[in-house]
Design a protein around this motif. Sequence first.
Motif, short mmCIF file in Angstrom:
data_model
loop_
_atom_site.label_atom_id
_atom_site.label_comp_id
_atom_site.label_asym_id
_atom_site.label_seq_id
_atom_site.Cartn_x
_atom_site.Cartn_y
_atom_site.Cartn_z
N ARG A 139 19.63 -18.00 -43.62
CA ARG A 139 18.58 -18.98 -43.87
C ARG A 139 19.05 -20.37 -43.43
NH1 ARG A 139 14.83 -16.45 -46.92
NH2 ARG A 139 15.50 -14.62 -48.12
N GLY A 140 18.12 -21.13 -42.87
CA GLY A 140 18.44 -22.47 -42.45
C GLY A 140 19.11 -22.51 -41.09
N ASP A 141 19.38 -23.73 -40.62
CA ASP A 141 19.97 -23.91 -39.30
C ASP A 141 21.49 -23.74 -39.34
OD1 ASP A 141 17.44 -24.45 -38.46
OD2 ASP A 141 17.73 -26.60 -38.16
N VAL A 142 22.04 -23.40 -38.18
CA VAL A 142 23.49 -23.29 -38.03
C VAL A 142 23.92 -24.19 -36.87
CG1 VAL A 142 23.58 -20.94 -38.94
CG2 VAL A 142 23.26 -21.29 -36.49
N ASP A 143 25.18 -24.52 -36.86
CA ASP A 143 25.72 -25.37 -35.80
C ASP A 143 26.22 -24.56 -34.61
OD1 ASP A 143 25.58 -27.95 -37.32
OD2 ASP A 143 26.98 -26.88 -38.64
N TYR A 144 26.68 -23.34 -34.89
CA TYR A 144 27.25 -22.51 -33.83
C TYR A 144 26.79 -21.06 -33.98
CZ TYR A 144 30.61 -26.31 -33.01
OH TYR A 144 31.19 -27.53 -32.74
N HIS A 185 19.31 -18.70 -31.17
CA HIS A 185 19.20 -20.01 -30.53
C HIS A 185 17.73 -20.39 -30.37
CE1 HIS A 185 19.05 -22.73 -26.98
NE2 HIS A 185 20.22 -23.17 -27.43
N GLN A 186 16.91 -19.48 -29.87
CA GLN A 186 15.50 -19.77 -29.62
C GLN A 186 14.72 -19.93 -30.94
OE1 GLN A 186 15.87 -20.73 -26.76
NE2 GLN A 186 14.62 -19.46 -25.40
N ALA A 187 15.07 -19.12 -31.93
CA ALA A 187 14.37 -19.21 -33.22
C ALA A 187 14.62 -20.55 -33.88
CB ALA A 187 14.82 -18.07 -34.14
N ARG A 226 11.80 -23.58 -34.70
CA ARG A 226 11.59 -24.20 -36.02
C ARG A 226 11.71 -25.72 -35.95
NH1 ARG A 226 15.34 -20.15 -37.72
NH2 ARG A 226 16.92 -21.77 -38.01
N GLY A 227 12.04 -26.23 -34.79
CA GLY A 227 12.21 -27.67 -34.65
C GLY A 227 13.59 -28.14 -34.99
N GLY A 228 14.54 -27.23 -35.09
CA GLY A 228 15.91 -27.60 -35.42
C GLY A 228 16.71 -27.98 -34.19
#
Length: 335
Positions: free
Chosen positions: A155-160, A189-191, A195-197
């Motif tokens: 869940r949520g964004d990741v940096d790598y 990456h695309q997802a 989401r605008g991340g």
Amino acid sequence: MFVFAPALLFLVLFGMSAREDRRRFRNAVYLGLTCISLVIGLLAQLRHAPGGIGPLVVAAVFAVPALGVVVLAFFLIANGVTMVRKEGRSLGNLLSLLAGLAILGLLILPVAAAQSGSVTAAGATATIGLIALYVSFLFLCFLGYAYLYGRIKVRGDVDYVVMLGSGLVGGDRVPPLLASRLHKGIQIHQAQLARGGTPPVLLPSGGKGSDEKVAEARAMADWLIAEGIPAGHIRLEDQSRTTEENLRFSEAIMARDTPGYRCVVVTNNFHAFRAAMMARKARVNGQVLGSPTAAYFWPSATIREFVAVFMEHKVVNLAICGALAASGALLTLAA
């Protein structure tokens, strides 16, 4: 209802351990002990069942697994033949065939021991059976928890997004197994972009083997660029030779470039749980996701992963197997 107390205890231990870190093998063992304790508790309650339902259920509980073992043996043998035909005769590709033959051997052994009439043969058979039950229990724990672990959603964004290497074809080409991991990395990456991340950095990991023309990371990066990923979104780890080094060297890059980073690690689904265990040891801050694998490849690969996990805990496992063997020997001598 005290018969369910052990199941409740192991369930609580499983929940606490998984909450602390999902990447521990003891989670799998706690889950397996929960299931066994629950089944024992339910069987104990059958004495209150009306009519002859209890004995029928007990018979089914033992008959279905027995039939399943026979079916499993022949399935593994057939899969082993397919693996050899499609992938060659390496030891890793023979694992499902060897496992199927071993299961058939274990089924035939008690019959042979009974016909021999030898107390020593009967004792040896019982000892081998106990060790086989222990290993089978661990394998089922591994299989069940690996399946659950594979259902984890990040869940949520990741940096790598770290993508583990797995060897190249012809020294410089990405094979289908590795392409599956890269496709999964692109999806993540695309997802995140959708989401605008902030787009995560794709971090292919793998050095140059003795039979390879380029580092695996370089070939993986070229493949990603050909698929439309901007080169600026890719960071290479091109020094590692093993999965442990993949994770350790990638963690060093992420920690140096982005302190407090969050990541996901991508490998194939059969490898995800063991890679997660190694990621925990390497202090990687992230879970491991699995990409699809060809169905025929999965059984042998899963057995190989289990053997590796078993040997990573060899002190405990071999000690228990040794204790079971010693107990069987003592009982045989006493008889």
